[in-house]
Design a protein around this motif. Structure first.
Motif, mmCIF file in Angstrom:
data_model
loop_
_atom_site.group_PDB
_atom_site.id
_atom_site.type_symbol
_atom_site.label_atom_id
_atom_site.label_comp_id
_atom_site.label_asym_id
_atom_site.label_seq_id
_atom_site.Cartn_x
_atom_site.Cartn_y
_atom_site.Cartn_z
ATOM 1 N N ARG A 302 0.839 -1.194 0.000
ATOM 2 C CA ARG A 302 0.000 0.000 0.000
ATOM 3 C C ARG A 302 0.876 1.246 0.000
ATOM 4 N NH1 ARG A 302 -4.572 -1.528 4.590
ATOM 5 N NH2 ARG A 302 -5.338 -3.445 3.573
ATOM 6 N N PRO A 303 0.325 2.376 -0.433
ATOM 7 C CA PRO A 303 1.105 3.624 -0.385
ATOM 8 C C PRO A 303 1.497 3.956 1.058
ATOM 9 C CG PRO A 303 -0.863 3.887 -1.734
ATOM 10 C CD PRO A 303 -0.998 2.567 -1.049
ATOM 11 N N GLN A 304 2.604 4.648 1.212
ATOM 12 C CA GLN A 304 3.062 5.011 2.550
ATOM 13 C C GLN A 304 2.039 5.904 3.234
ATOM 14 O OE1 GLN A 304 7.221 5.981 2.994
ATOM 15 N NE2 GLN A 304 6.751 7.597 4.469
ATOM 16 N N GLN A 305 1.718 5.560 4.479
ATOM 17 C CA GLN A 305 0.706 6.298 5.221
ATOM 18 C C GLN A 305 1.247 7.663 5.645
ATOM 19 O OE1 GLN A 305 -2.534 5.117 5.767
ATOM 20 N NE2 GLN A 305 -1.769 3.663 4.235
ATOM 21 N N PRO A 306 0.401 8.706 5.632
ATOM 22 C CA PRO A 306 0.859 10.029 6.087
ATOM 23 C C PRO A 306 1.135 10.001 7.599
ATOM 24 C CG PRO A 306 -1.518 10.030 5.733
ATOM 25 C CD PRO A 306 -1.009 8.716 5.212
ATOM 26 N N PHE A 307 1.955 10.927 8.040
ATOM 27 C CA PHE A 307 2.281 11.019 9.460
ATOM 28 C C PHE A 307 1.037 11.435 10.242
ATOM 29 C CE2 PHE A 307 3.779 13.075 13.307
ATOM 30 C CZ PHE A 307 4.768 12.212 13.739
ATOM 31 N N ARG A 308 0.799 10.762 11.353
ATOM 32 C CA ARG A 308 -0.368 11.056 12.178
ATOM 33 C C ARG A 308 0.075 11.784 13.445
ATOM 34 N NH1 ARG A 308 -3.833 5.364 11.920
ATOM 35 N NH2 ARG A 308 -4.133 5.350 9.643
ATOM 36 N N TYR A 309 -0.286 13.051 13.512
ATOM 37 C CA TYR A 309 0.035 13.821 14.706
ATOM 38 C C TYR A 309 -0.905 13.415 15.839
ATOM 39 C CZ TYR A 309 3.071 16.837 11.970
ATOM 40 O OH TYR A 309 4.095 17.312 11.183
ATOM 41 N N PRO A 310 -0.398 13.399 17.091
ATOM 42 C CA PRO A 310 -1.253 13.009 18.216
ATOM 43 C C PRO A 310 -2.389 13.999 18.428
ATOM 44 C CG PRO A 310 0.869 13.848 18.984
ATOM 45 C CD PRO A 310 0.974 13.714 17.497
ATOM 46 N N GLU A 311 -3.459 13.535 19.039
ATOM 47 C CA GLU A 311 -4.623 14.381 19.286
ATOM 48 C C GLU A 311 -4.242 15.563 20.178
ATOM 49 O OE1 GLU A 311 -9.197 13.993 21.044
ATOM 50 O OE2 GLU A 311 -7.900 12.219 20.819
ATOM 51 N N GLY A 312 -4.673 16.731 19.799
ATOM 52 C CA GLY A 312 -4.361 17.925 20.576
ATOM 53 C C GLY A 312 -2.991 18.507 20.295
ATOM 54 N N TYR A 313 -2.310 18.004 19.264
ATOM 55 C CA TYR A 313 -0.948 18.467 18.960
ATOM 56 C C TYR A 313 -0.946 19.921 18.523
ATOM 57 C CZ TYR A 313 3.358 19.079 16.269
ATOM 58 O OH TYR A 313 4.535 19.565 15.757
ATOM 59 N N GLN A 314 0.029 20.670 19.026
ATOM 60 C CA GLN A 314 0.229 22.044 18.606
ATOM 61 C C GLN A 314 1.644 22.205 18.073
ATOM 62 O OE1 GLN A 314 -0.694 24.664 21.866
ATOM 63 N NE2 GLN A 314 -2.908 24.371 21.658
ATOM 64 N N LYS A 315 1.749 22.853 16.957
ATOM 65 C CA LYS A 315 3.064 23.047 16.338
ATOM 66 C C LYS A 315 3.969 23.860 17.253
ATOM 67 C CE LYS A 315 5.170 25.016 12.166
ATOM 68 N NZ LYS A 315 4.887 25.701 10.885
ATOM 69 N N PRO A 316 5.206 23.396 17.499
ATOM 70 C CA PRO A 316 6.111 24.124 18.396
ATOM 71 C C PRO A 316 6.435 25.507 17.851
ATOM 72 C CG PRO A 316 6.915 21.903 17.977
ATOM 73 C CD PRO A 316 5.802 22.150 17.016
ATOM 74 N N ASP A 317 6.672 26.433 18.763
ATOM 75 C CA ASP A 317 7.077 27.778 18.403
ATOM 76 C C ASP A 317 8.522 27.755 17.924
ATOM 77 O OD1 ASP A 317 8.504 30.441 19.822
ATOM 78 O OD2 ASP A 317 6.696 30.828 18.634
ATOM 79 N N LEU A 318 8.812 28.455 16.832
ATOM 80 C CA LEU A 318 10.154 28.436 16.245
ATOM 81 C C LEU A 318 11.201 28.969 17.222
ATOM 82 C CD1 LEU A 318 12.068 28.019 13.868
ATOM 83 C CD2 LEU A 318 11.442 30.295 13.038
ATOM 84 N N GLU A 319 10.909 30.064 17.894
ATOM 85 C CA GLU A 319 11.877 30.639 18.831
ATOM 86 C C GLU A 319 12.189 29.668 19.958
ATOM 87 O OE1 GLU A 319 12.404 34.568 21.741
ATOM 88 O OE2 GLU A 319 10.663 34.374 20.408
ATOM 89 N N HIS A 320 11.147 29.008 20.470
ATOM 90 C CA HIS A 320 11.363 28.020 21.536
ATOM 91 C C HIS A 320 12.198 26.844 21.027
ATOM 92 C CE1 HIS A 320 10.589 25.265 24.855
ATOM 93 N NE2 HIS A 320 10.154 24.376 23.976
ATOM 94 N N ALA A 321 11.898 26.382 19.811
ATOM 95 C CA ALA A 321 12.626 25.239 19.261
ATOM 96 C C ALA A 321 14.107 25.553 19.086
ATOM 97 C CB ALA A 321 12.006 24.824 17.927
ATOM 98 N N LEU A 322 14.419 26.787 18.693
ATOM 99 C CA LEU A 322 15.820 27.151 18.484
ATOM 100 C C LEU A 322 16.553 27.409 19.791
ATOM 101 C CD1 LEU A 322 15.488 29.510 15.382
ATOM 102 C CD2 LEU A 322 16.256 27.131 15.431
ATOM 103 N N ARG A 323 15.816 27.710 20.864
ATOM 104 C CA ARG A 323 16.442 27.973 22.165
ATOM 105 C C ARG A 323 16.576 26.724 23.020
ATOM 106 N NH1 ARG A 323 13.170 32.493 25.073
ATOM 107 N NH2 ARG A 323 14.669 31.929 26.694
#
Length: 354
Positions: A302-323
């Motif tokens: 079968r085609p590769q399944q898309p990535f499944r983000y967990p329920e309630g996931y919020q994208k990390p803030d860029l500034e926080h990720a770099l710090r």
């Protein structure tokens, strides 16, 4: 060619002409403690005391009673915390900053439940691996046991029962426990798993290559250094597990669910010979520029399944990720110096007390 493994203690014993006796873990129930011989100037005399370190089988009371002064045990944690077979690994996995070594009386019916004779604490620095702590605690434990044996009667008078309300236990880990789950594990979760089992079991994941699912061991992992820029400016938009690489950069960079990144430099793919980052990229990524590591082995029909983000996931803030990596990794040289004796105020139960 015959390869023979010998423990460090055995090598030193043979160098000092001290007799070495063997007892397999499965044979302990039918084994008797040997008598000392003429090499000690005595005939048919029992050893005074038994000292146990890193022995994985339960020692029955019948064996303990063959030592006139009983048996003591070295355990690499501050009992009653982390009883069981993997105290070092579990402390690293839990993110503990402190641990230590305990010398205890052997308990006749339970593992690691004897009276505490002496303890010495130590720090777990960020980045310390299982091997680092084994090296450090080995020297600390040897020094502590030597001081306990020199004043055994006095130390036993000061011994303490373990507080059963504070007991935590450890378990054995297997290959399946070290599979990376990119949907839930942060960069620090993956690194702690790597540090905790370094030199024993490897962290591993899956890689899909056309109609094949490959098993990939991640032999060498590290965190980015302070102020080290990501290989992709939009790395927060990439799925966790995506493989980022540049032609002359000596590592692969992998984003994680929390916005952190890890660097991988050595691999084993499908039980083949270890390869470095350049060999891995040439063999498995060159024709698949959107390659990513997977948590599960997909059905290749079968085609590769898309990535499944967990329920309630919020994208990390860029500034926080770099710090996340503003705190530099500490240097381990001083912590791992074997000739550095613990100061007097580090003994929880001091074997030198008068």
């Amino acid at each position: 060619m015959k390869v023979e493994w010998r423990a460090t203690s055995e090598k030193w014993a043979r160098r000092l002409l001290i007799p070495v006796h063997y007892c397999g873990g499965n044979d302990i129930l039918g084994w008797d403690v040997p008598l000392t011989g003429e090499e000690f100037g005595h005939r048919d005399r029992r050893f005074d005391i038994g000292v146990v370190a890193s022995y994985g089988a339960f020692i029955p009371p019948r064996i303990m009673n063959q030592f006139p002064k009983g048996m003591i045990n070295l355990h690499p944690s501050l009992l009653p915390e982390y009883r069981g077979p993997t105290p070092i690994q579990t402390a690293i996995l839990d993110g503990q900053e402190n641990s230590g070594v305990t010398v205890q009386e052997m308990h006749p019916t339970r593992y690691d439940a004897g009276r505490i004779l002496a303890q010495v604490p130590c720090k777990i620095l960020l980045g310390m691996t299982r091997l680092d702590l084994m090296h450090l605690m080995g020297h600390m434990g040897g020094e502590l046991a030597s001081r306990v044996l020199g004043r055994l009667d006095l130390v036993r008078q000061q011994s303490q029962e373990q507080d059963e309300s504070r007991v935590t236990k450890t378990r054995l880990y297997a290959h399946m426990d070290l599979r990376v789950n990119w949907e839930t594990m942060s960069a620090m979760d993956i690194m702690r798993m790597h540090w905790a089992h370094y030199g024993h079991i490897n962290v591993w994941t899956f890689l899909r290559l056309k109609n094949k699912i490959l098993h990939v061991k991640l032999l060498e992992l590290s965190l980015p250094k302070k102020d080290q820029k990501p290989l992709e400016e939009n790395f927060l938009d990439l799925c966790p597990g995506t493989i980022m690489h540049r032609r002359l950069v000596p590592y692969l960079e992998i984003p994680c669910i929390d916005g952190g990144r890890i660097h991988a430099t050595r691999f084993v793919v499908a039980s083949k010979q270890p390869c470095d980052r350049f060999q891995f990229a040439a063999g498995y990524i060159k024709k698949n520029k959107t390659a990513r590591f997977l948590s599960q082995g997909d059905d290749v029909r079968r085609p590769q399944q898309p990535f499944r983000y967990p329920e309630g996931y919020q994208k990390p803030d860029l500034e926080h990720a770099l710090r996340m990596y503003d705190t530099p990794m500490p240097k381990l040289r001083q912590a791992l110096e074997p000739d550095q004796e613990p100061s007097e105020d580090t003994w929880v139960t001091d074997p030198d007390a008068q």
